[in-house]
Scaffold this motif. Structure first.
Motif, PDB file in Angstrom:
ATOM      1  N   SER A   1       0.805  -1.221   0.000  1.00  0.00           N
ATOM      2  CA  SER A   1       0.000   0.000   0.000  1.00  0.00           C
ATOM      3  C   SER A   1       0.838   1.270   0.000  1.00  0.00           C
ATOM      4  CB  SER A   1      -0.924   0.015   1.229  1.00  0.00           C
ATOM      5  OG  SER A   1      -1.766  -1.111   1.222  1.00  0.00           O
TER       6      SER A   1
ATOM      7  N   ASP B   1      -0.860   9.484   0.164  1.00  0.00           N
ATOM      8  CA  ASP B   1      -2.201   9.494   0.745  1.00  0.00           C
ATOM      9  C   ASP B   1      -3.069  10.468  -0.035  1.00  0.00           C
ATOM     10  OD1 ASP B   1      -4.393   9.367   2.520  1.00  0.00           O
ATOM     11  OD2 ASP B   1      -3.581  11.023   3.698  1.00  0.00           O
TER      12      ASP B   1
ATOM     13  N   VAL C   1      -6.019  11.623   0.461  1.00  0.00           N
ATOM     14  CA  VAL C   1      -6.762  12.596   1.270  1.00  0.00           C
ATOM     15  C   VAL C   1      -5.902  13.836   1.534  1.00  0.00           C
ATOM     16  CG1 VAL C   1      -7.885  12.977   3.503  1.00  0.00           C
ATOM     17  CG2 VAL C   1      -8.190  10.807   2.308  1.00  0.00           C
ATOM     18  N   SER C   2      -4.609  13.632   1.721  1.00  0.00           N
ATOM     19  CA  SER C   2      -3.734  14.775   1.988  1.00  0.00           C
ATOM     20  C   SER C   2      -3.578  15.674   0.764  1.00  0.00           C
ATOM     21  CB  SER C   2      -2.366  14.302   2.488  1.00  0.00           C
ATOM     22  OG  SER C   2      -1.673  13.592   1.484  1.00  0.00           O
TER      23      SER C   2
ATOM     24  N   GLU D   1       1.642   7.312   2.630  1.00  0.00           N
ATOM     25  CA  GLU D   1       0.894   6.214   3.242  1.00  0.00           C
ATOM     26  C   GLU D   1       1.742   4.955   3.171  1.00  0.00           C
ATOM     27  OE1 GLU D   1      -1.736   4.184   5.156  1.00  0.00           O
ATOM     28  OE2 GLU D   1      -2.394   6.179   4.554  1.00  0.00           O
TER      29      GLU D   1
ATOM     30  N   GLY E   1       0.736   2.098   4.779  1.00  0.00           N
ATOM     31  CA  GLY E   1      -0.263   1.055   4.622  1.00  0.00           C
ATOM     32  C   GLY E   1      -0.070  -0.144   5.532  1.00  0.00           C
TER      33      GLY E   1
END
Length: 68
Positions: free
Chosen positions: A33, A37, A39-40, A51, A53
């Motif tokens: 993973s 990220d 979302v960031s 990330e 993960g």
């Protein structure tokens, strides 16, 4: 200016992910993973987070051993 800074941060994050992926690969470790990220990146002025993960117990052990 802010857009240039954000673009630089995103590029730096991508380069760092690839550098980390290569270093982990040299140690025989794969973090499936590993990536930026998403979302960031959604902020008005993105400053990406990396990330790491989830990973298996065996991968976590190998990672801990490599860091020792």
């Amino acid at each position: 200016m802010e857009a240039t800074h954000s673009a630089h941060c995103a590029e730096e994050a991508e380069d760092t992910v690839e550098e980390l992926r290569a270093a982990l690969g040299t140690a025989g470790i794969t973090l499936p993973s590993l990536g930026i990220d998403p979302v960031s990146l959604a902020r008005e002025a993105p400053c990406p987070l990396i990330e790491l993960g989830r990973c298996s117990v065996e991968t976590a052990r190998r990672l801990a051993a490599a860091l020792r």
